[in-house]
Design an enzyme around this catalytic site. Structure first.
Site, PDB file in Angstrom:
ATOM      1  N   THR A   1      11.309   3.433  12.698  1.00  0.00           N
ATOM      2  CA  THR A   1      12.668   3.540  12.183  1.00  0.00           C
ATOM      3  C   THR A   1      13.326   2.167  12.257  1.00  0.00           C
ATOM      4  O   THR A   1      13.089   1.406  13.191  1.00  0.00           O
ATOM      5  CB  THR A   1      13.465   4.563  13.016  1.00  0.00           C
ATOM      6  OG1 THR A   1      12.745   5.799  13.024  1.00  0.00           O
ATOM      7  CG2 THR A   1      14.847   4.796  12.441  1.00  0.00           C
ATOM      8  N   HIS A   2      14.143   1.864  11.250  1.00  0.00           N
ATOM      9  CA  HIS A   2      14.772   0.540  11.203  1.00  0.00           C
ATOM     10  C   HIS A   2      16.201   0.631  10.707  1.00  0.00           C
ATOM     11  O   HIS A   2      16.597   1.594  10.065  1.00  0.00           O
ATOM     12  CB  HIS A   2      13.956  -0.413  10.307  1.00  0.00           C
ATOM     13  CG  HIS A   2      13.825   0.060   8.889  1.00  0.00           C
ATOM     14  ND1 HIS A   2      14.635  -0.397   7.885  1.00  0.00           N
ATOM     15  CD2 HIS A   2      12.983   0.961   8.323  1.00  0.00           C
ATOM     16  CE1 HIS A   2      14.283   0.191   6.738  1.00  0.00           C
ATOM     17  NE2 HIS A   2      13.293   1.025   6.982  1.00  0.00           N
ATOM     18  N   THR A   3      16.962  -0.417  11.067  1.00  0.00           N
ATOM     19  CA  THR A   3      18.279  -0.576  10.480  1.00  0.00           C
ATOM     20  C   THR A   3      18.019  -0.787   8.996  1.00  0.00           C
ATOM     21  O   THR A   3      16.944  -1.223   8.613  1.00  0.00           O
ATOM     22  CB  THR A   3      19.004  -1.793  11.081  1.00  0.00           C
ATOM     23  OG1 THR A   3      18.226  -2.967  10.815  1.00  0.00           O
ATOM     24  CG2 THR A   3      19.212  -1.637  12.570  1.00  0.00           C
TER      25      THR A   3
END
Length: 123
Positions: free
Chosen positions: A43-45
């Site tokens: 998961t990432h910004t």
């Protein structure tokens, strides 16, 4: 010099995300993905994608750079809207699935929280 068209930071690693690496894939999703998906994702910004994904661009995962060799028909839309990538580390010249992006290079051992995901455009 290639222009950066996307940049984000890994914020979470799902319980099974590293397992997909052993299968030659890396899956990303933006923060807020459903739990059943995020278990398999890095998961990432999520930032704005400034250009469509294309063959010949470079994607940087942490410190490793990869040449994009194929882009599926819906990969750009999925990435732009959901932060979702399915990277295949096989150097394929045609996308196996509409959402797949194929890259040339060795499968990374892992990505760590805080590592950047960067896409560099062709110009």
């Amino acid at each position: 010099m290639q222009k950066i068209i996307y940049q984000s930071t890994v914020s979470n690693i799902g319980e099974f995300a590293k397992d997909t690496l052993s299968e030659g894939m890396l899956i990303t999703f933006k923060e807020g993905a459903p739990a059943d998906l995020s278990d398999y994702c890095f998961t990432h910004t999520h930032d704005e994608l400034l250009a469509d994904l294309a063959v010949g661009q470079i994607i940087k995962l942490g410190q490793q750079e990869y040449l994009i060799t194929a882009v599926g028909a819906v990969a750009t839309t999925n990435f732009r809207e959901l932060g979702h990538l399915t990277l295949r580390f096989d150097g394929g010249d045609s996308a196996e699935l509409p959402g797949s992006i194929h890259v040339d290079g060795a499968i990374p051992e892992t990505l760590a929280i805080g590592d950047e995901i960067v896409v560099k455009g062709n110009k």
